[in-house]
Scaffold this motif. Structure first.
Motif, PDB file in Angstrom:
ATOM      1  N   TYR A 142       0.828  -1.204   0.000  1.00  0.00           N
ATOM      2  CA  TYR A 142       0.000   0.000   0.000  1.00  0.00           C
ATOM      3  C   TYR A 142       0.871   1.265   0.000  1.00  0.00           C
ATOM      4  CZ  TYR A 142      -3.781   3.136   1.353  1.00  0.00           C
ATOM      5  OH  TYR A 142      -4.699   4.140   1.392  1.00  0.00           O
ATOM      6  N   LEU A 143       1.859   1.244   0.855  1.00  0.00           N
ATOM      7  CA  LEU A 143       2.754   2.413   0.918  1.00  0.00           C
ATOM      8  C   LEU A 143       4.195   1.906   0.988  1.00  0.00           C
ATOM      9  CD1 LEU A 143       3.152   5.446   1.128  1.00  0.00           C
ATOM     10  CD2 LEU A 143       2.864   5.275   3.605  1.00  0.00           C
ATOM     11  N   GLU A 145       8.183   1.719   1.154  1.00  0.00           N
ATOM     12  CA  GLU A 145       9.198   2.615   1.740  1.00  0.00           C
ATOM     13  C   GLU A 145      10.235   2.997   0.693  1.00  0.00           C
ATOM     14  OE1 GLU A 145       9.507   3.700   5.062  1.00  0.00           O
ATOM     15  OE2 GLU A 145       7.549   2.829   5.531  1.00  0.00           O
ATOM     16  N   PHE A 169       3.498  11.197  -3.118  1.00  0.00           N
ATOM     17  CA  PHE A 169       4.049  10.821  -1.813  1.00  0.00           C
ATOM     18  C   PHE A 169       5.557  10.651  -1.983  1.00  0.00           C
ATOM     19  CE2 PHE A 169       2.281   8.857   2.216  1.00  0.00           C
ATOM     20  CZ  PHE A 169       3.459   8.997   2.923  1.00  0.00           C
ATOM     21  N   ARG A 171       9.135   9.503  -1.802  1.00  0.00           N
ATOM     22  CA  ARG A 171       9.659   8.241  -1.266  1.00  0.00           C
ATOM     23  C   ARG A 171      11.148   8.150  -1.559  1.00  0.00           C
ATOM     24  NH1 ARG A 171       7.004   5.581   2.384  1.00  0.00           N
ATOM     25  NH2 ARG A 171       7.461   7.718   3.021  1.00  0.00           N
ATOM     26  N   LEU A 284      -6.881  10.184   7.430  1.00  0.00           N
ATOM     27  CA  LEU A 284      -6.485   9.871   8.803  1.00  0.00           C
ATOM     28  C   LEU A 284      -7.159  10.836   9.778  1.00  0.00           C
ATOM     29  CD1 LEU A 284      -4.682   8.034  10.508  1.00  0.00           C
ATOM     30  CD2 LEU A 284      -2.880   9.743  10.297  1.00  0.00           C
ATOM     31  N   TRP A 287     -10.614   9.765  10.282  1.00  0.00           N
ATOM     32  CA  TRP A 287     -10.689   8.603  11.172  1.00  0.00           C
ATOM     33  C   TRP A 287     -10.484   9.004  12.621  1.00  0.00           C
ATOM     34  CZ3 TRP A 287     -12.925   4.265  10.300  1.00  0.00           C
ATOM     35  CH2 TRP A 287     -13.020   3.786   8.996  1.00  0.00           C
ATOM     36  N   LEU A 291     -12.912   8.522  15.646  1.00  0.00           N
ATOM     37  CA  LEU A 291     -12.474   7.842  16.867  1.00  0.00           C
ATOM     38  C   LEU A 291     -12.896   8.634  18.102  1.00  0.00           C
ATOM     39  CD1 LEU A 291     -10.672   5.529  18.092  1.00  0.00           C
ATOM     40  CD2 LEU A 291      -8.787   7.147  17.984  1.00  0.00           C
TER      41      LEU A 291
ATOM     42  N   PHE B  11       2.106   1.040   7.563  1.00  0.00           N
ATOM     43  CA  PHE B  11       1.092   2.098   7.494  1.00  0.00           C
ATOM     44  C   PHE B  11      -0.273   1.492   7.187  1.00  0.00           C
ATOM     45  CE2 PHE B  11      -1.564   4.977   5.069  1.00  0.00           C
ATOM     46  CZ  PHE B  11      -1.568   6.113   5.867  1.00  0.00           C
ATOM     47  N   GLU B  12      -0.273   0.576   6.230  1.00  0.00           N
ATOM     48  CA  GLU B  12      -1.544  -0.005   5.776  1.00  0.00           C
ATOM     49  C   GLU B  12      -2.215  -0.795   6.898  1.00  0.00           C
ATOM     50  OE1 GLU B  12      -1.116  -2.873   2.752  1.00  0.00           O
ATOM     51  OE2 GLU B  12      -3.197  -2.738   2.093  1.00  0.00           O
ATOM     52  N   MET B  15      -3.527   1.468   9.547  1.00  0.00           N
ATOM     53  CA  MET B  15      -4.729   2.160   9.053  1.00  0.00           C
ATOM     54  C   MET B  15      -5.937   1.216   9.132  1.00  0.00           C
ATOM     55  SD  MET B  15      -4.941   5.225   7.892  1.00  0.00           S
ATOM     56  CE  MET B  15      -6.413   6.110   7.428  1.00  0.00           C
ATOM     57  N   LEU B  18      -6.986   0.788  12.650  1.00  0.00           N
ATOM     58  CA  LEU B  18      -7.656   1.993  13.130  1.00  0.00           C
ATOM     59  C   LEU B  18      -9.129   1.968  12.691  1.00  0.00           C
ATOM     60  CD1 LEU B  18      -7.628   4.784  14.455  1.00  0.00           C
ATOM     61  CD2 LEU B  18      -6.787   5.740  12.305  1.00  0.00           C
ATOM     62  N   GLU B  19      -9.340   1.559  11.436  1.00  0.00           N
ATOM     63  CA  GLU B  19     -10.721   1.491  10.925  1.00  0.00           C
ATOM     64  C   GLU B  19     -11.552   0.497  11.746  1.00  0.00           C
ATOM     65  OE1 GLU B  19     -10.638   0.776   6.695  1.00  0.00           O
ATOM     66  OE2 GLU B  19      -9.239   2.437   6.403  1.00  0.00           O
ATOM     67  N   CYS B  49       0.396   6.261  12.165  1.00  0.00           N
ATOM     68  CA  CYS B  49       0.103   6.581  10.761  1.00  0.00           C
ATOM     69  C   CYS B  49       0.576   7.995  10.436  1.00  0.00           C
ATOM     70  CB  CYS B  49      -1.390   6.471  10.487  1.00  0.00           C
ATOM     71  SG  CYS B  49      -1.981   4.779  10.478  1.00  0.00           S
ATOM     72  N   LYS B  52       4.170   8.022   9.940  1.00  0.00           N
ATOM     73  CA  LYS B  52       4.525   7.448   8.633  1.00  0.00           C
ATOM     74  C   LYS B  52       4.267   8.465   7.515  1.00  0.00           C
ATOM     75  CE  LYS B  52       5.534   2.993   9.417  1.00  0.00           C
ATOM     76  NZ  LYS B  52       6.705   2.318   8.848  1.00  0.00           N
TER      77      LYS B  52
END
Lengths: 498, 80
Positions: A142-143, A145, A169, A171, A284, A287, A291, B11-12, B15, B18-19, B49, B52
């Protein structure tokens, strides 16, 4: 010598075999030198020595080709039987075998059609091995490094990738520079993919967690390196997920089939490689807000529920007020009620007790005694009256009872009897006479039917004892015979004649 | 909810967790003391996150190769 003087051509110079072979070789190499020859590859032999021999042919002729050991590595492709190729090299001849041939130093597929045909063949082969299967494809991280890029440092491709990465992003990027066309392309790309996979994660040279193999657009010949089998195999074997971005959207090379993801352009490859950072930050934040909201709502919900419950819950004293009041009231009533009851019972007792005296009892006895003597007097009078009444009734009945009536009845009955008696006698006499007449008639009939009347006509009845003798044979056997006539019986003893 | 240390998560994965945490809290049927734990875990995941995302550093290098084609190291490149 003279012997041969007159033979024609005796002035023609004479060659040794080696001289003529050397001359031919020189002639061929001088005249032809470097040539390009187009033809179909025939038999290919890779000798133990490392030299390669193959035939090049068309419909009429065959040309022997050879590539020396040192030259083989420099070939962009290896010839395969049936391939239409263009071979470049030097024509030469070998005196050793009386043979001419081509020292092939470059080999290329002849024409686009032939190239496509070969590509199809390779696709079939690798497809059959399962290298294109969806199940063989790894998901992209997904991301990532570190992103490893296999491409040329020249040209727009690497700039496009880096720009797009920076936008989305930023990198860490490791570039493995390679030739993206020509003969060096396939071996270099293969080595780069294998080299990236050979790095250790977190080492001095950190191992990327995503690879991009990229090249800009070009002719099929330009892109050909990415159609080579070893490149495709290296990409399929890569443990690091790999995005291929070779040529423009419409160009499809062999590596595109085995890569984990195919990007239509290098820019698109960068987009597949990383998500947009700002989107992630916004996501984020969302979220985080959810939360906080969720947890505070959870607490608020509980607080409200608690408050609501508290509201419905009555206070203890309120709950007890009513029973308390009732208790007090009853508690107050209790001694008074007891006193009242005692008084009531006491006065009732007193009333009873005051009435209870001997005079009262005697008065009552007297009263009862009077009642009894009164009843006694009334009883005697009643009895006397009753007897008197019954006697009067009896006298009434006796007066009505008269003997005259009884005598009348008796007389009447006696008359009826004397009237009936003579009738009875007459009936009886008549009946008796009838019966004696009938009896005499029956006796007469009986006398005519009986055997005694027959005896009177001269017949006799013979008997032995009580048994009738009806034949001579029975008479012969009889011991004694009695004969009955109408006027009496005669007995005859013994047998007649014996 | 995994017991894996937040710092070790990608990170994934962070995440995704967290969801899940938010989903559990929003569903409202988590006991209070557990919901507080969940909130703390969620906050840690969010921090992770965010870290990151903050590590968004561009660093471009090329592999240097020896004459026989084996990698020897890296060299910064600036392609503008």
């Amino acid at each position: 010598m003279d012997l041969f003087d007159d033979t024609p051509g005796d002035n023609t110079p004479e060659f040794s075999v080696s001289e003529i072979a050397g001359t031919v070789k020189k002639l061929i190499e001088a005249e032809l030198g470097w040539v390009r020859v187009r033809g179909e590859v025939g038999r290919v032999v890779l000798a133990r020595s490392g030299h390669m021999y193959f035939d090049l042919k068309d419909d009429k002729s065959v040309l022997s080709c050879m590539t020396w050991k040192g030259q083989v590595a420099g070939l962009a492709m290896h010839p395969e039987e049936g391939m239409e190729v263009i071979v470049e090299g030097k024509m030469t001849a070998s005196g050793f075998q009386s043979k001419f041939g081509l020292n092939a130093q470059r080999i290329a597929i002849a024409g686009e059609g032939a190239l496509m045909a070969m590509l199809e063949k390779r696709k079939k082969k690798l497809g059959a091995e399962g290298l294109f299967d969806e199940s063989a494809k790894r998901p992209l991280p997904y991301l990532p490094e570190i992103i490893g890029v296999v491409t040329s440092l020249q040209g727009a491709v690497i700039r496009d990738i880096l720009h797009r990465l920076r936008d989305r992003f930023p990198r860490k990027v490791l570039i493995w520079p390679v030739a993206v066309q020509g003969e060096a392309c396939a071996p270099e790309v293969t080595r780069a993919i294998q080299g990236f996979n050979a790095l250790t994660p977190g080492g001095a040279l950190p191992r990327p967690d995503l690879l991009i193999v990229a090249r800009g657009g070009g002719s099929i010949e330009d892109l050909w390196g990415f159609n080579e089998e070893n490149v495709a195999r290296a990409a399929a074997a890569s443990a690091i997920p790999l995005i291929s971005a070779v040529g423009h959207e419409t160009d499809t090379t062999l590596i595109d089939f085995v890569s984990d993801k195919r990007a239509p352009t290098p820019t698109a490859a960068a987009e597949m490689a990383v998500p947009v950072r700002l989107d992630l930050i916004a996501g984020l934040d969302a979220w985080e807000a959810r939360l906080s909201r969720a947890v505070s709502r959870g607490i608020e919900d509980r607080r409200q529920k608690h408050a609501a419950l508290v509201r419905v819950l009555p206070r203890a004293d309120a709950l007890l007020a009513d029973p308390n009041q009732r208790f007090d009231r009853i508690a107050e009533l209790l001694p008074r009620a007891l006193k009242q009851m005692t008084q009531a019972k006491g006065s009732a007792l007193m009333q009873t007790v005051t009435g209870l005296r001997p005079g009262v009892l005697r008065a009552r006895i007297d009263r009862e005694g009077e009642r009894i003597s009164d009843r006694h007097a009334r009883l005697s009078i009643g009895l006397k009256r009753s007897v008197e009444r019954k006697r009067q009734e009896l006298e009434g009945t006796a007066a009505r009872l008269r003997p005259g009536r009884l005598g009348d009845e008796t007389r009447r009955q006696r008359d009826a009897l004397s009237r009936l008696s003579p009738r009875l006698d007459a009936v009886f006499t008549t009946r008796l006479k009838g019966l004696s007449d009938r009896l005499a008639a029956l006796e007469r009939t009986r006398m005519t039917l009986g055997y005694q009347a027959t005896l009177a006509r001269g017949f006799a009845v013979v008997r032995e004892g009580d048994t009738l003798i009806t034949g001579a044979k029975a008479a012969e056997n009889a011991t004694s015979i009695e004969i009955e006539f109408a006027d009496g019986r005669v007995s005859l003893d013994g047998k007649k004649g014996a | 909810m995994t017991d894996k240390a937040v710092a070790d998560l990608s990170f994934e994965d962070a995440m995704k967790e967290l969801e899940v945490v938010v989903g559990q809290l929003e569903s409202g049927d988590v006991p209070l003391d557990q919901s507080i734990k969940l909130y703390e875990r969620g906050a840690a995941l969010k921090e992770h996150c965010q870290k990151k995302l903050a590590e968004a550093e561009e660093k471009v290098a090329k592999i240097t190769l020896s004459s026989d084609g084996t990698p020897t190291g890296t060299e910064a490149v600036d392609l503008g």
